[in-house]
Write a protein that holds these residues in place. Sequence first.
Motif, mmCIF file in Angstrom:
data_model
loop_
_atom_site.group_PDB
_atom_site.id
_atom_site.type_symbol
_atom_site.label_atom_id
_atom_site.label_comp_id
_atom_site.label_asym_id
_atom_site.label_seq_id
_atom_site.Cartn_x
_atom_site.Cartn_y
_atom_site.Cartn_z
ATOM 1 N N ASP A 99 -25.703 -80.188 20.280
ATOM 2 C CA ASP A 99 -26.020 -79.210 21.194
ATOM 3 C C ASP A 99 -26.875 -80.306 22.264
ATOM 4 N N LYS A 100 -27.469 -81.129 21.785
ATOM 5 C CA LYS A 100 -28.382 -82.399 22.747
ATOM 6 C C LYS A 100 -27.108 -83.094 23.490
ATOM 7 N N ALA A 101 -26.094 -83.445 22.850
ATOM 8 C CA ALA A 101 -25.172 -84.315 23.437
ATOM 9 C C ALA A 101 -24.290 -83.421 24.536
ATOM 10 N N GLU A 102 -24.247 -82.372 24.390
ATOM 11 C CA GLU A 102 -23.356 -81.509 25.277
ATOM 12 C C GLU A 102 -24.525 -81.057 26.628
ATOM 13 N N VAL A 103 -25.585 -80.731 26.103
ATOM 14 C CA VAL A 103 -26.541 -80.421 27.229
ATOM 15 C C VAL A 103 -26.646 -81.969 28.045
ATOM 16 N N LEU A 104 -27.070 -82.826 27.588
ATOM 17 C CA LEU A 104 -27.211 -84.142 28.299
ATOM 18 C C LEU A 104 -25.993 -84.589 29.166
ATOM 19 N N ARG A 105 -24.549 -84.150 28.602
ATOM 20 C CA ARG A 105 -23.441 -84.332 29.261
ATOM 21 C C ARG A 105 -23.461 -83.595 30.630
ATOM 22 N N ILE A 106 -23.663 -82.338 30.522
ATOM 23 C CA ILE A 106 -23.632 -81.407 31.570
ATOM 24 C C ILE A 106 -24.601 -81.782 32.602
ATOM 25 N N VAL A 135 -40.270 -79.431 31.834
ATOM 26 C CA VAL A 135 -39.194 -78.594 31.793
ATOM 27 C C VAL A 135 -38.382 -78.863 33.043
ATOM 28 N N TYR A 136 -36.988 -79.306 32.877
ATOM 29 C CA TYR A 136 -36.136 -79.350 34.241
ATOM 30 C C TYR A 136 -35.093 -78.458 34.151
ATOM 31 N N TYR A 137 -34.681 -77.973 33.012
ATOM 32 C CA TYR A 137 -33.474 -77.053 33.083
ATOM 33 C C TYR A 137 -33.803 -75.989 31.909
ATOM 34 N N TYR A 138 -33.121 -74.922 32.073
ATOM 35 C CA TYR A 138 -32.942 -73.856 30.805
ATOM 36 C C TYR A 138 -31.542 -73.804 30.708
ATOM 37 N N PHE A 139 -31.139 -73.720 29.304
ATOM 38 C CA PHE A 139 -29.712 -73.646 29.125
ATOM 39 C C PHE A 139 -29.577 -72.272 28.473
ATOM 40 N N VAL A 140 -28.607 -71.442 28.517
ATOM 41 C CA VAL A 140 -28.243 -70.281 27.536
ATOM 42 C C VAL A 140 -26.672 -70.600 27.133
ATOM 43 N N LYS A 141 -26.389 -70.268 25.970
ATOM 44 C CA LYS A 141 -24.995 -70.538 25.503
ATOM 45 C C LYS A 141 -24.326 -68.925 25.721
ATOM 46 N N VAL A 142 -23.317 -69.089 26.603
ATOM 47 C CA VAL A 142 -22.567 -67.887 27.007
ATOM 48 C C VAL A 142 -20.989 -68.145 26.204
ATOM 49 N N ASP A 143 -20.621 -67.424 25.234
ATOM 50 C CA ASP A 143 -19.273 -67.626 24.952
ATOM 51 C C ASP A 143 -19.002 -68.902 24.262
ATOM 52 N N GLY A 144 -19.955 -69.574 23.643
ATOM 53 C CA GLY A 144 -19.872 -70.854 23.062
ATOM 54 C C GLY A 144 -20.076 -71.972 23.888
ATOM 55 N N LYS A 145 -20.404 -71.736 25.355
ATOM 56 C CA LYS A 145 -20.558 -72.762 26.185
ATOM 57 C C LYS A 145 -21.855 -72.586 26.963
ATOM 58 N N TRP A 146 -22.614 -73.845 26.977
ATOM 59 C CA TRP A 146 -24.001 -74.039 27.629
ATOM 60 C C TRP A 146 -24.016 -73.922 29.027
ATOM 61 N N LEU A 147 -24.705 -73.010 29.433
ATOM 62 C CA LEU A 147 -24.695 -72.795 30.920
ATOM 63 C C LEU A 147 -26.237 -72.943 31.633
ATOM 64 N N VAL A 148 -26.309 -73.070 32.781
ATOM 65 C CA VAL A 148 -27.833 -73.415 33.487
ATOM 66 C C VAL A 148 -28.368 -72.131 33.481
ATOM 67 N N HIS A 149 -29.380 -71.649 33.017
ATOM 68 C CA HIS A 149 -30.121 -70.200 33.442
ATOM 69 C C HIS A 149 -31.119 -70.772 34.279
ATOM 70 N N LEU A 150 -31.215 -70.027 35.336
ATOM 71 C CA LEU A 150 -32.137 -70.300 36.434
ATOM 72 C C LEU A 150 -33.174 -68.953 36.193
ATOM 73 N N PRO A 151 -34.677 -69.564 36.046
ATOM 74 C CA PRO A 151 -35.577 -68.793 35.899
ATOM 75 C C PRO A 151 -36.009 -67.448 36.846
ATOM 76 N N THR A 152 -36.002 -66.337 36.414
ATOM 77 C CA THR A 152 -36.051 -65.256 37.454
ATOM 78 C C THR A 152 -37.638 -65.063 37.690
ATOM 79 N N LEU A 153 -37.790 -64.303 38.952
ATOM 80 C CA LEU A 153 -39.151 -64.116 39.293
ATOM 81 C C LEU A 153 -39.668 -62.701 39.273
ATOM 82 N N ALA A 154 -41.056 -62.416 38.777
ATOM 83 C CA ALA A 154 -41.479 -60.829 38.516
ATOM 84 C C ALA A 154 -41.664 -60.515 39.583
#
Length: 192
Positions: free
Chosen positions: A74-81, A173-192
């Motif tokens: 996971d770390k290798a994949e996130v750093l690659r992205i 923290v610079y990025y949040y990632f979420v795994k969608v269908d087995g793929k790590w994607l950037v999740h942008l934080p939402t505002l309340a």
Amino acid sequence: MKRIIFCLITILSVFAIASCGTTTGVKQEKKSASVSQPQQDFDEVEDVDDEEYLRSTNELTDAEKVSKEEFEEDKAEVLRIISELSKVMEKGDKDAWLKYIAPDSIRYYSSPANIRKVQKKLADKTIQLHGIGDYFKYVFIPSRQRSSVDEIRYISKTNVKAVEVKSDGSVTVYYYFVKVDGKWLVHLPTLA
């Protein structure tokens, strides 16, 4: 009990790191992914020490635990992205950037009402946001220009944050990632 053990390990690590001198600093530079100097090869992450693995998985419940091998993958994949994203940001290529963003985040930041919320939070009131492209150009890129990601921290088995570890032990923290269908994607934080 886990936190006490983690604190003891952290204290012992500080003493071990202090006695190692600059060797640890060299290791950190090799593992970092930076917007200004993207690393080319993330297929293999240097051997992750047990302390980093414990720091990164500390918040997971026993049912969510990931193996050290899963963590390294996971770390290798996130750093690659992140490395690929740094190239996309240098070019200012919004369409390429969108391929790395989670669908929920794209929907949220494509909404005019949500873009107005972001607009109100900006310190520079002269910047006008009219859509997700402006968010990419005026918010996403500038907030990551001098970032250097060292580690990932699990929020859950399918959610991680990519962080820079400062010399005092604090993290940014610079990025949040979420795994969608087995793929790590950037999740942008939402505002309340």
